[in-house]
Scaffold this motif. Structure first.
Motif, PDB file in Angstrom:
ATOM      1  N   CYS A   1       0.845  -1.196   0.000  1.00 10.76           N
ATOM      2  CA  CYS A   1       0.000   0.000   0.000  1.00 10.76           C
ATOM      3  C   CYS A   1       0.885   1.253   0.000  1.00 10.76           C
ATOM      4  O   CYS A   1       1.802   1.369   0.814  1.00 10.76           O
ATOM      5  CB  CYS A   1      -0.906   0.030   1.236  1.00 10.76           C
ATOM      6  SG  CYS A   1      -1.821   1.577   1.415  1.00 10.76           S
TER       7      CYS A   1
ATOM      8  N   PHE B   1       1.103  -1.325   4.050  1.00  9.38           N
ATOM      9  CA  PHE B   1       0.545  -2.663   4.283  1.00  9.38           C
ATOM     10  C   PHE B   1       0.916  -3.599   3.129  1.00  9.38           C
ATOM     11  O   PHE B   1       0.900  -3.207   1.977  1.00  9.38           O
ATOM     12  CB  PHE B   1      -0.978  -2.549   4.412  1.00  9.38           C
ATOM     13  CG  PHE B   1      -1.682  -3.867   4.626  1.00  9.38           C
ATOM     14  CD1 PHE B   1      -1.679  -4.474   5.867  1.00  9.38           C
ATOM     15  CD2 PHE B   1      -2.338  -4.503   3.568  1.00  9.38           C
ATOM     16  CE1 PHE B   1      -2.330  -5.682   6.060  1.00  9.38           C
ATOM     17  CE2 PHE B   1      -2.989  -5.713   3.753  1.00  9.38           C
ATOM     18  CZ  PHE B   1      -2.978  -6.309   5.000  1.00  9.38           C
TER      19      PHE B   1
ATOM     20  N   CYS C   1      -7.472  -0.660   0.567  1.00  6.36           N
ATOM     21  CA  CYS C   1      -6.458  -1.228   1.464  1.00  6.36           C
ATOM     22  C   CYS C   1      -7.132  -1.746   2.743  1.00  6.36           C
ATOM     23  O   CYS C   1      -7.854  -0.998   3.404  1.00  6.36           O
ATOM     24  CB  CYS C   1      -5.410  -0.173   1.811  1.00  6.36           C
ATOM     25  SG  CYS C   1      -4.278  -0.717   3.094  1.00  6.36           S
TER      26      CYS C   1
ATOM     27  N   GLN D   1      -0.016   4.148   0.803  1.00 11.38           N
ATOM     28  CA  GLN D   1      -0.419   5.078   1.862  1.00 11.38           C
ATOM     29  C   GLN D   1       0.130   4.655   3.226  1.00 11.38           C
ATOM     30  O   GLN D   1       0.566   5.483   4.005  1.00 11.38           O
ATOM     31  CB  GLN D   1      -1.949   5.142   1.963  1.00 11.38           C
ATOM     32  CG  GLN D   1      -2.630   5.559   0.684  1.00 11.38           C
ATOM     33  CD  GLN D   1      -2.550   7.049   0.469  1.00 11.38           C
ATOM     34  OE1 GLN D   1      -2.812   7.824   1.379  1.00 11.38           O
ATOM     35  NE2 GLN D   1      -2.161   7.459  -0.725  1.00 11.38           N
ATOM     36  N   CYS D   2       0.055   3.337   3.516  1.00 15.49           N
ATOM     37  CA  CYS D   2       0.415   2.910   4.867  1.00 15.49           C
ATOM     38  C   CYS D   2       1.474   1.797   4.864  1.00 15.49           C
ATOM     39  O   CYS D   2       1.947   1.394   5.923  1.00 15.49           O
ATOM     40  CB  CYS D   2      -0.825   2.441   5.633  1.00 15.49           C
ATOM     41  SG  CYS D   2      -1.474   0.877   5.047  1.00 15.49           S
TER      42      CYS D   2
ATOM     43  N   CYS E   1      -5.581   0.596   5.883  1.00 15.01           N
ATOM     44  CA  CYS E   1      -5.854   2.032   6.077  1.00 15.01           C
ATOM     45  C   CYS E   1      -7.116   2.493   5.356  1.00 15.01           C
ATOM     46  O   CYS E   1      -7.476   3.671   5.424  1.00 15.01           O
ATOM     47  CB  CYS E   1      -4.659   2.876   5.633  1.00 15.01           C
ATOM     48  SG  CYS E   1      -4.417   2.900   3.852  1.00 15.01           S
TER      49      CYS E   1
ATOM     50  N   SER F   1      -4.938   2.257  -3.497  1.00 13.03           N
ATOM     51  CA  SER F   1      -3.618   2.644  -2.988  1.00 13.03           C
ATOM     52  C   SER F   1      -2.601   1.517  -3.154  1.00 13.03           C
ATOM     53  O   SER F   1      -1.427   1.694  -2.844  1.00 13.03           O
ATOM     54  CB  SER F   1      -3.727   3.044  -1.518  1.00 13.03           C
ATOM     55  OG  SER F   1      -4.184   1.964  -0.746  1.00 13.03           O
TER      56      SER F   1
HETATM   57 ZN   LIG Z   1      -2.980   1.150   3.332  1.00 10.14          ZN
END
Ligand SMILES: [Zn+2]
Length: 399
Positions: free
Chosen positions: A358, A363, A372, A360-361, A375, A380
């Motif tokens: 991911c 993962f 995701c 964004q985070c 998050c 993402s």
């Molecule tokens: Zn994420």
């Protein structure tokens, strides 16, 4: 002339300084008189906040409220602290008390309700939060309330409501929510597909494309519906549209596409392989190599599959493809034992660490997800899984 001008300018300077000094004194005086109405405990609380000692800050703010019970701001500060330290029941109690006991003006009541709604949201009491947020028609709280409502509806998977909130937010804030709105339509379409209401699903998916014409998922699902009902040519034509949306996502449909080509009959599979070879040539997606390799191995045998892997390796070194080359070689070669050993070593090196990360985070997911799981961000995850080995090496180098 100019000398005279500068002379007067110099005379004026001390005057400005004096004026500035007086102004500053007035400001400071005002500040002191204002701050004396705030109890010292308030500043103690602020200090604890700055040094991240939340529980001590709670104590100090409680003390401050006991001294000065009239300040709404103090109550809000304490309430938000309660929320942050996870004591949502205390925050709720505090704000409910304010609503019951205090004589508040209408705008003040709205401010307390906005805080209380946040408490309910944090506590997971979505029904109560929703009710309060909906009632906040004061324009000052409208946008944050809509954002919170959107969060609630997405969490509760109430997609029609989510679409309404996102559309309104977009109108008020000017921030686009096209990508999200298209995904909400896709979620609704998924529900329709499960309920075997294909016509409804198709309508929803065209709404998704209306909201965001680069929504790959809509075309993936439209193709799925057609393939499932046996219209393989229609399915293929939907999936082919992905090339003109975001070609990097073609790997997601490569396997299905090949199956539909095969099911369509005649020269189907051959056409399918040619189509995927064209995609690989043009977009060089690693996942296409895997699909093509498996299909070539099944259709044309180990020699052809080995050739494909070899050509791919020459173009770009890749452990997964090396693994495929070794597998194909083991099938045609006498030195099977050696080759299997090599293959085993390569597999150990790769492990099963290839994953979608991911953006964004961070993962890691084995499967592709449109949202995701960690998050909740939409789209993402990258279109292709990354080989952790390469990524790890890069990370190590950065350190
Ligand atoms: Zn994420």
């Amino acid at each position: 002339m100019s000398v005279e001008f500068e002379y007067w300018w110099l005379l004026a300077l001390p005057l400005f300084f004096t004026l500035g000094w007086i102004a500053a004194r007035v400001d400071i005086k005002q500040l002191i008189s204002e701050s004396t109405t705030l109890p010292a405990a308030y500043f103690k609380g602020l200090n604890f906040l700055i040094s991240d000692q939340h529980h001590k800050a709670v104590e100090a703010f409680t003390e401050a409220i006991n001294i000065n019970n009239d300040s709404l701001e103090l109550h809000f500060a304490l309430g938000s602290l309660f929320r942050r330290t996870g004591e949502t029941d205390r925050a709720i109690h505090l704000h409910l008390n304010l609503l019951e006991k205090k004589e508040l003006t209408e705008p003040q009541k709205n401010a307390v309700k906005a805080e209380l709604a946040q408490d309910y949201l944090k506590a997971g009491l979505f029904d109560r939060a929703e009710e309060l947020f909906k009632g906040l028609d004061d324009t000052r709280y409208r946008q944050p309330a809509l954002r919170s409502l959107l969060e609630i509806y997405v969490r509760e998977r109430e997609w029609s409501q989510a679409i309404a909130m996102a559309t309104e937010l977009e109108r008020l804030s000017g921030v686009p929510f096209r990508k999200e709105i298209a995904q909400y339509y896709c979620e609704l379409a998924m529900n329709a597909i499960i309920a075997e209401e294909n016509a409804t699903a198709k309508e929803l998916l065209s709404e998704a494309l209306e909201a965001n014409k680069t929504c790959v998922r809509a075309n993936v699902l439209l193709g799925d519906i057609e393939a499932k009902s046996g219209s393989h040519n229609a399915a293929i034509s939907y999936w082919k549209r992905i090339e003109f949306q975001q070609p990097e996502f073609l790997g997601l449909v490569a396997n299905k596409m090949l199956k539909s080509y095969a099911a369509a009959g005649n020269t189907g599979l051959k056409d399918g392989l040619a189509q995927l070879e064209y995609y690989l040539e043009t977009y060089q997606l690693p996942s296409l190599v895997t699909v093509l390799y498996e299909a070539t191995l099944a259709q044309e045998g180990a020699e052809a599959a080995a050739k494909l892997a070899r050509n791919e390796l020459i173009r770009k070194p890749n452990l997964k493809v090396l693994d495929q080359l070794l597998q194909a070689r083991a099938m045609v070669n006498d030195n099977q034992q050696d080759i299997q050993l090599m293959q085993q070593t390569v597999r150990n090196a790769i492990g099963d660490r290839a994953a979608y990360h991911c953006n964004q985070c961070g993962f890691r997911a084995k499967q592709y997800h449109w949202q995701c799981p960690a998050c909740n961000a939409w789209e993402s995850l990258p279109s292709e899984p990354s080989e952790a080995t390469v990524r790890d090496i890069k990370l190590i180098n950065r350190k």
